[in-house]
Structure formats: structure tokens, C-alpha cells
Motif scaffolding. Structure first.
Motif, PDB file in Angstrom:
ATOM      1  N   LYS A 259       0.789  -1.257   0.063  1.00 26.59           N
ATOM      2  CA  LYS A 259       0.020  -0.078   0.006  1.00 26.59           C
ATOM      3  C   LYS A 259       0.807   1.135  -0.067  1.00 26.59           C
ATOM      4  O   LYS A 259       0.341   2.354  -0.699  1.00 26.59           O
ATOM      5  N   GLU A 260       1.977   1.289   0.840  1.00 25.79           N
ATOM      6  CA  GLU A 260       2.806   2.396   0.849  1.00 25.79           C
ATOM      7  C   GLU A 260       3.634   2.706  -0.241  1.00 25.79           C
ATOM      8  O   GLU A 260       4.250   3.578  -0.278  1.00 25.79           O
ATOM      9  N   GLY A 261       3.770   1.513  -1.112  1.00 21.44           N
ATOM     10  CA  GLY A 261       5.002   1.697  -2.159  1.00 21.44           C
ATOM     11  C   GLY A 261       6.338   1.562  -1.578  1.00 21.44           C
ATOM     12  O   GLY A 261       7.148   2.434  -1.974  1.00 21.44           O
ATOM     13  N   VAL A 262       6.625   0.614  -0.987  1.00 22.16           N
ATOM     14  CA  VAL A 262       7.851   0.535  -0.196  1.00 22.16           C
ATOM     15  C   VAL A 262       9.166   0.210  -1.206  1.00 22.16           C
ATOM     16  O   VAL A 262       8.872  -0.750  -2.071  1.00 22.16           O
ATOM     17  N   ALA A 263      10.124   0.928  -0.937  1.00 24.36           N
ATOM     18  CA  ALA A 263      11.310   0.844  -2.070  1.00 24.36           C
ATOM     19  C   ALA A 263      12.289  -0.428  -1.534  1.00 24.36           C
ATOM     20  O   ALA A 263      13.007  -0.953  -2.284  1.00 24.36           O
ATOM     21  N   LEU A 264      12.621  -0.460  -0.162  1.00 21.86           N
ATOM     22  CA  LEU A 264      13.433  -1.229   0.412  1.00 21.86           C
ATOM     23  C   LEU A 264      13.009  -2.020   1.686  1.00 21.86           C
ATOM     24  O   LEU A 264      11.993  -1.341   2.313  1.00 21.86           O
ATOM     25  N   VAL A 265      13.278  -3.110   1.857  1.00 18.49           N
ATOM     26  CA  VAL A 265      13.227  -4.060   2.853  1.00 18.49           C
ATOM     27  C   VAL A 265      14.447  -4.296   3.405  1.00 18.49           C
ATOM     28  O   VAL A 265      15.356  -4.986   2.641  1.00 18.49           O
ATOM     29  N   ILE A 266      14.666  -4.112   4.778  1.00 22.28           N
ATOM     30  CA  ILE A 266      15.867  -3.961   5.429  1.00 22.28           C
ATOM     31  C   ILE A 266      15.964  -5.175   6.448  1.00 22.28           C
ATOM     32  O   ILE A 266      15.247  -4.976   7.496  1.00 22.28           O
ATOM     33  N   ASP A 267      16.860  -5.808   6.328  1.00 18.28           N
ATOM     34  CA  ASP A 267      17.110  -7.261   7.289  1.00 18.28           C
ATOM     35  C   ASP A 267      18.219  -6.937   8.232  1.00 18.28           C
ATOM     36  O   ASP A 267      19.188  -6.133   8.001  1.00 18.28           O
TER      37      ASP A 267
ATOM     38  N   LYS B 243      11.741 -12.723   0.918  1.00 18.77           N
ATOM     39  CA  LYS B 243      10.310 -12.991   0.410  1.00 18.77           C
ATOM     40  C   LYS B 243       9.677 -11.790   0.373  1.00 18.77           C
ATOM     41  O   LYS B 243       8.783 -11.757  -0.628  1.00 18.77           O
ATOM     42  N   LEU B 244       9.593 -11.205   1.421  1.00 23.83           N
ATOM     43  CA  LEU B 244       8.773  -9.658   1.234  1.00 23.83           C
ATOM     44  C   LEU B 244       9.183  -8.935   0.230  1.00 23.83           C
ATOM     45  O   LEU B 244       8.335  -8.483  -0.445  1.00 23.83           O
ATOM     46  N   ALA B 245      10.485  -8.807  -0.009  1.00 18.78           N
ATOM     47  CA  ALA B 245      10.987  -8.034  -1.116  1.00 18.78           C
ATOM     48  C   ALA B 245      10.590  -8.472  -2.415  1.00 18.78           C
ATOM     49  O   ALA B 245      10.183  -7.565  -3.194  1.00 18.78           O
ATOM     50  N   ALA B 246      10.718  -9.640  -2.455  1.00 20.20           N
ATOM     51  CA  ALA B 246      10.373 -10.366  -3.743  1.00 20.20           C
ATOM     52  C   ALA B 246       8.956 -10.132  -4.002  1.00 20.20           C
ATOM     53  O   ALA B 246       8.716 -10.004  -5.329  1.00 20.20           O
ATOM     54  N   ASP B 247       8.098 -10.474  -3.125  1.00 20.67           N
ATOM     55  CA  ASP B 247       6.584 -10.124  -3.190  1.00 20.67           C
ATOM     56  C   ASP B 247       6.040  -8.855  -3.727  1.00 20.67           C
ATOM     57  O   ASP B 247       5.098  -8.721  -4.455  1.00 20.67           O
ATOM     58  N   ILE B 248       7.017  -7.653  -3.023  1.00 20.24           N
ATOM     59  CA  ILE B 248       6.172  -6.498  -3.318  1.00 20.24           C
ATOM     60  C   ILE B 248       7.315  -5.672  -4.439  1.00 20.24           C
ATOM     61  O   ILE B 248       7.000  -4.610  -4.637  1.00 20.24           O
ATOM     62  N   GLY B 249       8.171  -6.399  -4.753  1.00 26.10           N
ATOM     63  CA  GLY B 249       9.132  -5.634  -6.071  1.00 26.10           C
ATOM     64  C   GLY B 249      10.025  -4.588  -5.302  1.00 26.10           C
ATOM     65  O   GLY B 249      10.370  -3.616  -5.989  1.00 26.10           O
ATOM     66  N   ALA B 250      10.626  -4.819  -3.989  1.00 30.31           N
ATOM     67  CA  ALA B 250      11.463  -4.041  -3.586  1.00 30.31           C
ATOM     68  C   ALA B 250      12.685  -4.164  -3.501  1.00 30.31           C
ATOM     69  O   ALA B 250      12.930  -5.554  -3.718  1.00 30.31           O
ATOM     70  N   GLN B 251      13.859  -3.488  -2.938  1.00 30.66           N
ATOM     71  CA  GLN B 251      15.038  -4.042  -2.870  1.00 30.66           C
ATOM     72  C   GLN B 251      15.489  -4.614  -1.707  1.00 30.66           C
ATOM     73  O   GLN B 251      14.683  -4.075  -0.453  1.00 30.66           O
TER      74      GLN B 251
END
Length: 288
Positions: A179-187, A198-206
Motif C-alpha cells: 500500500k505504501e509503495g515501499v522501496a527497500l526491505v531492510i534485514d 520473500k517480502l521484497a520479492a513479493d512487493i518488488g522492493a530491494q
């Protein structure tokens, strides 16, 4: 107990101290299993510095039989960098209490460590401002929130270690990120990174993996080197995301242009056909 402490002790204590870190830098301290070599190390220690999230420490000291060891809690977060400066000062004080004859050396070393951290932090912030990270939305593992927030990123959600996340938690996190259009998922490396990947792959983020313990990755042996490394991973990910988004925009513009061309061509074809039909009708009538 951990490399965030041992790295500061090595820098502040220098050759005046012998430092052993119990927990390897890529391992979560809360889940660490003590070994016989840890028992031996503690049995010979004069000073133990710990953070407070090591549930096994008291048992380790008891097992070692070392009743004379000095135990000092440094404690608290070490992000952002201002908190790390507090760590340095606490390490300096702990060493000075045990080895007061070297307190001047510890003071000088601590000052140099703080100067290095301050300079690195300033460099990071300058780069963050130039790149415009304040406009970048991210989802962040909770243990990295302090650092990522300090850099200026927009944190729209945080998450706990994977073993503490329910399916409902993951679904809510995914929905929020989309919903927010997240650009990065940071682990966070010691906490695991399969959930973030998996989250990054699902939403198309880095997907970005940071470490909060020095030495977990080559070239991150000190706090300053570690935050510089982490910042670079984030900067590179932002650039990749911006590049991909730019390519997507160009592709969309090309598709729009192509669609417009097709529409114009279709309209021109229709006009040509209508004109041809009209001329044919007129010619037919003239012959009659």
C-alpha cells in the motif's frame, strides 16, 4: 560478550588489554550456546563487559568458577552513532577502573575513536542528503530501526525476528508495504533474512541485509567501518531502485507513445477508407 563491545575495547584498550569476544559476530546473542572454550576464557578474565541481552552469562560465570571477575553492564542500543559514543565512554571508564595506571591512554584512545565515529557519521549524512533518502519508504527489521531512522529514511513498518512473526503479522506487513509503495526491505543479518527476502520479492522492493555487530562481514571490524558499510548497502539499494523505476517509467512512456501511434495510424486508416469509399460513390454517380 559481543563484538560491538570487544571492538570498542580493542580500540580503547589497545595493547594494554587482551580481548576475547564470546559470541561470533553473525550470531544472535540471545540464542547463543556457550562452549567449553567460553568457560575457560571467563575463568581467566579480569573484566566482563556485557549488554544485558545475554541470558546465559550468569550461568557461564558460575560455571567458570571465577569469583573475582569484575562484571560491567554497558547496556542500551548502539544506534544511532550518538549512542555508540556513549558506549565508547563507558568502555573507557570500565577499563580505567580496572587499570587506573593507563587511564590517560584510554582517554586518548577513546577520544580518537569518537572522532572517527563522528567523521564517519557526518560523511554518511552528507551522502544521505544528496541522495534524498528522506523520500524513500522502507520496511525495516526492528533491530536496525535506530540506524535507518537516523539516516532519514521513511520507515512505514518494522518487524520482529521471523520466529516471532505469525502468519497474520506477515500478511499485515506485506499489505502495508504494498500500500505504501515501499522501496527497500531492510534485514538484520544475525536475526535471519529469509523473511525479508520473500517480502521484497513479493512487493518488488530491494532487499538489503545490514549487520549490527562489527566483524560479521569483512571490512566491518570497527563500529565506524560497520556503519559505513551498512550505509553503502542502503545507498546502493536506493540507486538500484531508482534506476529500475526510471526504466519502468521510460518503458511506460514508450508504451504510451506506441499506443498513441497505433491510435493515430488506426484513425488515419479509417479516414483513408472513408475517403476512398466516398470518392468511389461519387465516381459511380457521375458515370450514371
Amino acid at each position: 560478550t559481543t563484538t560491538i563491545l570487544s571492538s570498542f575495547v580493542e580500540q580503547v584498550g589497545g595493547e594494554r588489554v587482551t580481548v576475547i569476544s564470546i559470541v561470533p559476530p553473525g550470531v544472535c546473542p540471545a540464542h547463543y550456546d556457550i562452549t567449553p572454550s567460553d568457560v575457560y576464557a571467563v575463568s581467566r578474565a579480569s573484566l566482563i563487559l556485557y549488554s544485558g541481552f545475554e541470558p546465559w552469562l550468569d550461568n557461564l560465570i558460575k560455571t567458570s568458577g571465577n569469583v573475582n571477575v569484575t562484571k560491567v553492564k554497558i547496556g542500551g542500543p548502539w544506534h544511532p552513532y550518538t549512542a555508540a559514543l556513549t558506549y565508547v565512554r563507558r568502555v573507557r571508564d570500565a577499563l580505567s577502573n580496572v587499570l587506573p595506571e593507563y587511564s590517560d591512554i584510554f582517554e586518548d584512545n577513546a577520544r580518537m575513536v569518537c572522532e572517527e565515529i563522528n567523521a564517519t557519521a557526518q560523511e554518511i549524512m552528507n551522502n544521505a542528503t544528496r541522495l534524498g533518502v528522506s523520500d524513500v519508504k522502507v520496511v525495516c527489521m526492528l533491530w536496525q530501526k535506530g540506524f535507518v531512522e537516523w539516516m532519514g529514511f521513511q520507515i512505514v513498518a518494522t518487524y520482529l525476528p521471523p520466529e516471532r512473526m505469525s502468519l497474520s503479522d506477515v500478511m499485515t506487513l506485506t499489505n502495508t508495504a504494498e500500500k505504501e509503495g515501499v522501496a527497500l526491505v531492510i534485514d538484520n543479518l544475525p536475526s535471519g533474512y529469509s523473511l525479508g527476502a520473500k517480502l521484497a520479492a513479493d512487493i518488488g522492493a530491494q532487499h538489503v541485509i545490514l549487520t549490527n555487530f562489527p566483524g560479521a562481514i569483512p571490512g566491518t571490524e570497527t563500529y565506524a567501518k560497520m556503519i559505513k558499510y551498512n550505509a553503502k548497502q542502503l545507498f546502493d539499494a536506493v540507486k538500484r531502485y531508482q534506476l529500475i523505476q526510471g526504466e519502468i517509467r521510460e518503458l511506460n512512456e514508450s508504451l504510451k507513445a506506441a499506443n498513441l501511434y497505433v491510435k493515430i495510424l488506426a484513425a488515419t486508416t479509417v479516414i483513408f477508407l472513408v475517403t476512398t469509399v466516398v470518392e468511389a460513390i461519387l465516381l459511380y454517380r457521375r458515370r450514371i
